[in-house]
Design a protein around this motif. Sequence first.
Motif, PDB file in Angstrom:
ATOM      1  N   LEU A  92     -29.491 -42.230 -24.891  1.00 22.13           N
ATOM      2  CA  LEU A  92     -29.759 -41.793 -23.456  1.00 22.13           C
ATOM      3  C   LEU A  92     -29.195 -40.735 -22.779  1.00 22.13           C
ATOM      4  CD1 LEU A  92     -29.635 -45.579 -22.238  1.00 22.13           C
ATOM      5  CD2 LEU A  92     -31.724 -44.672 -23.306  1.00 22.13           C
ATOM      6  N   VAL A 119     -17.990 -46.055 -26.048  1.00 22.01           N
ATOM      7  CA  VAL A 119     -18.029 -45.415 -24.610  1.00 22.01           C
ATOM      8  C   VAL A 119     -19.713 -45.204 -24.513  1.00 22.01           C
ATOM      9  CG1 VAL A 119     -17.863 -43.431 -23.351  1.00 22.01           C
ATOM     10  CG2 VAL A 119     -16.052 -44.442 -24.686  1.00 22.01           C
ATOM     11  N   GLN A 179     -21.249 -48.592 -23.395  1.00 26.14           N
ATOM     12  CA  GLN A 179     -21.068 -48.964 -22.068  1.00 26.14           C
ATOM     13  C   GLN A 179     -21.885 -48.339 -21.225  1.00 26.14           C
ATOM     14  OE1 GLN A 179     -16.887 -47.422 -20.874  1.00 26.14           O
ATOM     15  NE2 GLN A 179     -17.010 -48.489 -18.901  1.00 26.14           N
ATOM     16  N   MET A 180     -22.191 -46.815 -21.349  1.00 23.55           N
ATOM     17  CA  MET A 180     -22.725 -46.139 -20.578  1.00 23.55           C
ATOM     18  C   MET A 180     -24.438 -46.650 -20.677  1.00 23.55           C
ATOM     19  SD  MET A 180     -21.401 -42.375 -21.602  1.00 23.55           S
ATOM     20  CE  MET A 180     -20.009 -41.436 -20.580  1.00 23.55           C
ATOM     21  N   ALA A 181     -24.850 -46.929 -21.785  1.00 23.86           N
ATOM     22  CA  ALA A 181     -26.222 -47.169 -22.051  1.00 23.86           C
ATOM     23  C   ALA A 181     -26.365 -48.540 -21.380  1.00 23.86           C
ATOM     24  CB  ALA A 181     -26.510 -47.548 -23.598  1.00 23.86           C
ATOM     25  N   TYR A 182     -25.500 -49.596 -21.355  1.00 28.55           N
ATOM     26  CA  TYR A 182     -25.437 -50.833 -20.712  1.00 28.55           C
ATOM     27  C   TYR A 182     -25.922 -50.734 -19.239  1.00 28.55           C
ATOM     28  CZ  TYR A 182     -24.435 -55.423 -18.791  1.00 28.55           C
ATOM     29  OH  TYR A 182     -24.597 -56.562 -17.985  1.00 28.55           O
ATOM     30  N   HIS A 183     -24.886 -49.950 -18.688  1.00 26.40           N
ATOM     31  CA  HIS A 183     -25.235 -49.755 -17.158  1.00 26.40           C
ATOM     32  C   HIS A 183     -26.527 -48.957 -16.790  1.00 26.40           C
ATOM     33  CE1 HIS A 183     -20.741 -50.394 -17.152  1.00 26.40           C
ATOM     34  NE2 HIS A 183     -21.247 -51.567 -16.656  1.00 26.40           N
ATOM     35  N   THR A 184     -26.890 -48.064 -17.591  1.00 26.30           N
ATOM     36  CA  THR A 184     -28.050 -47.340 -17.542  1.00 26.30           C
ATOM     37  C   THR A 184     -29.313 -48.376 -17.638  1.00 26.30           C
ATOM     38  OG1 THR A 184     -26.956 -45.177 -18.545  1.00 26.30           O
ATOM     39  CG2 THR A 184     -29.618 -45.504 -18.227  1.00 26.30           C
ATOM     40  N   LEU A 185     -29.089 -49.273 -18.774  1.00 25.34           N
ATOM     41  CA  LEU A 185     -30.366 -50.355 -18.814  1.00 25.34           C
ATOM     42  C   LEU A 185     -30.436 -51.123 -17.834  1.00 25.34           C
ATOM     43  CD1 LEU A 185     -30.146 -50.716 -22.745  1.00 25.34           C
ATOM     44  CD2 LEU A 185     -31.879 -49.499 -21.601  1.00 25.34           C
ATOM     45  N   GLN A 186     -29.391 -51.604 -17.188  1.00 27.62           N
ATOM     46  CA  GLN A 186     -29.399 -52.457 -16.046  1.00 27.62           C
ATOM     47  C   GLN A 186     -29.954 -51.642 -14.778  1.00 27.62           C
ATOM     48  OE1 GLN A 186     -28.441 -55.838 -16.246  1.00 27.62           O
ATOM     49  NE2 GLN A 186     -28.260 -55.452 -18.310  1.00 27.62           N
TER      50      GLN A 186
END
Lengths: 232, 232, 232, 232
Positions: free
Chosen positions: A113, A191, A194-201
């Motif tokens: 992402l 890391v 973590q970034m991808a999780y928040h981006t997808l949310q």
Amino acid sequence: MLESLKKYVYEQNMRLPKLNLVTFTWGNVSAVDRDKQLFVIKPSGVAYDELTPDDMVVCDFEGNVVEGHLNPSSDTPTHAYLYQKFPKIGGIVHTHSPWAVSFAQAGMDLPALGTTHADTFYGPVPVSEALTKEEIESDYEKNTGIVIERTFKDHQIDPMAVPAVLVRQHGPFAWGETAAKAVYNAKVLEVVAQMAYHTLQLTRNDSSVPQYLLDKHYYRKHGKDAYYGQKK
Amino acid sequence: MLESLKKYVYEQNMRLPKLNLVTFTWGNVSAVDRDKQLFVIKPSGVAYDELTPDDMVVCDFEGNVVEGHLNPSSDTPTHAYLYQKFPKIGGIVHTHSPWAVSFAQAGMDLPALGTTHADTFYGPVPVSEALTKEEIESDYEKNTGIVIERTFKDHQIDPMAVPAVLVRQHGPFAWGETAAKAVYNAKVLEVVAQMAYHTLQLTRNDSSVPQYLLDKHYYRKHGKDAYYGQKK
Amino acid sequence: MLESLKKYVYEQNMRLPKLNLVTFTWGNVSAVDRDKQLFVIKPSGVAYDELTPDDMVVCDFEGNVVEGHLNPSSDTPTHAYLYQKFPKIGGIVHTHSPWAVSFAQAGMDLPALGTTHADTFYGPVPVSEALTKEEIESDYEKNTGIVIERTFKDHQIDPMAVPAVLVRQHGPFAWGETAAKAVYNAKVLEVVAQMAYHTLQLTRNDSSVPQYLLDKHYYRKHGKDAYYGQKK
Amino acid sequence: MLESLKKYVYEQNMRLPKLNLVTFTWGNVSAVDRDKQLFVIKPSGVAYDELTPDDMVVCDFEGNVVEGHLNPSSDTPTHAYLYQKFPKIGGIVHTHSPWAVSFAQAGMDLPALGTTHADTFYGPVPVSEALTKEEIESDYEKNTGIVIERTFKDHQIDPMAVPAVLVRQHGPFAWGETAAKAVYNAKVLEVVAQMAYHTLQLTRNDSSVPQYLLDKHYYRKHGKDAYYGQKK
């Protein structure tokens, strides 16, 4: 035997708690000596603050212990199989780092992402198929290696270009030319998960980066035209 | 040359790990000497715990190295371009801080949802357009600067009133009158991104603050009528 | 009396802040002496950095204080009841660790979504029923123990195979053969709750692991055929 | 004057960074001397690691500085108004702690979802109305106090039973019989906001605790029949 490699593997294992990649004993690093066809790995279930270089275990590519006073990591057959099949890797790391595990448990590839991802992984980090009942009930840890290799073959991914995998329902394995690079890649994986999780949310839109951005950032750091960092 | 500026830039770079804004070497701070039309920046890919003031690199506004024994940050052309185009800024910070990156990857402006944001940023922090294939394949880092400047021009945002940007698919750049203020702004950006993320998950309603609250909090801390803090 | 057990219980209590399982005084550990039918528990509301081994309180299985200069934990009747009813447990831990509390407050079982969970818990960690008005208004802490026992009986779960519970609207209790194992289990519970939360946000699909994976991982670490770790 | 109160207020302010409640200078604690109708508060915008007891500022209940060589916190008129209107409070804390801010920005009451909340807050922590344009443009900080008082009056909440508020679009204020209890309440608020956030993401069902559980846990710790902790 392999005293300097034991010391190195010890040091790379000790980076895991410093980088917040392990809880209790849930991680291990190994490094290989390609000439001798042997690798050195952390012993099973020993606390990091009690570990010494001398505790490291020497194994062959079938996962047999060649030297050591302790049992090797229970994941040793996975490491052994990957050293056999991925001939360019020098080190392997397994952890249960929580963000990477979350994608492994969700059964989702970690999408590319952004440039943080592209700097290290030349495309999505794949999630493996689940092991079958038969694969789990016999030679489980070796079969974990087989499933990893199959994942890269089926998706035609070069394991040196995407040096990590998410074993479904389990967690991440990362590798690299050296154990130090494998530890680095394991941290980057955590890391970017973590970034991808928040981006997808924030957005369920597909915000994967285009191929040309992947090319730019990956080759800015890797290969003959790399210009990030200092000349060696 | 510029020995005291090198020391200052070194110190500001060392604040990044202390403020939990960087993983590994993923960040850099620069500061400018407007009289000499030169700026000092962190070298590329050097670990923070190995950095010394003497490692800092002096560059001109075209991004050429004027003095230094190491390669400058690969983002140097972005810094150089911003010093050219934003004449009031004294320092620039780039990081991959994870909350700000999450908005950059989602392609979303960071909305102004509360006074924590309004105290520092006089309105939403904009996300840039994505760089085109052509912009990425030639002069990538300079084009990153061009896209940042265009973002502020197109949206008619004063870069001194909103001293940060989210480069789409990449991450944040922040700046300020000094490098110390730029580092401060980079940390505020990360904190308000974290707060905004959780606010947006709690309610998808538009909870942006009204203009008069933005005015109140921004001007409580900035400009001639500011009354926060101590008189200098 | 029970001086060495007091020292041990003190040490196990002091692991809670180190493992980031408590805020202020919100946690307690006890350990039992089965021969004497007594257990030792933390005093109520004493800050961890003021605690000494001598402050520990000795109680019987009705929750009465047998020795000690301070009031025991207000949760003492819950501990007492569990020692009565779960005859194989040697230690109990109660915390308000935030990820486990989040599932308890949501009234959701913690599902077994991966091997990190299966290594310690042989199936989902159950959430209890809410206590009724009557259960809360009289003998609240004892009734908490009764509700925990009923949860395991109703769901036909062996408390040694799933050594933790989420008390609805309240938080986790964990236990084990020893207090040290109970603390370990309390930490695992918190980590797998964090992983499960993020997994469930990524995919609302049921990604529970199959029985054969649960068997493999649980029995890799427990029982006569366990092969994780070192021989004792 | 008020030297021992200055030292105490200094110490309570220094707890804020230790409890991870502040970034930079974004927080302040005050404590009152009811006999003298004066209170002591942190100076505005001074970094915590540069603060000394002597820097504390003495103010009257109109918010005027009575003694001190620095400007008091810009939030001083809010503190002054609350000391006037809430006669039982001895200390006040304001922070921008991120979980509490997220609810304030979302404009949502913090619901009572479990015993961790009920142990300290006897019901939901209310979010205030937004200040109007007029309230913001004149006497902003005093009007913040007026809006807080109005929130408790309108909802018929006793500020000693629910010792905190979420100022909409801004963040939390907490208070208590003493400044030490106010700091404690500010930390509890942050922890229960974190727990409530995750609970609400897991289930959008109303999982508020019943009145009888609120009664049990609140009165277990407060009032004449409290039995948590040690007798004083």
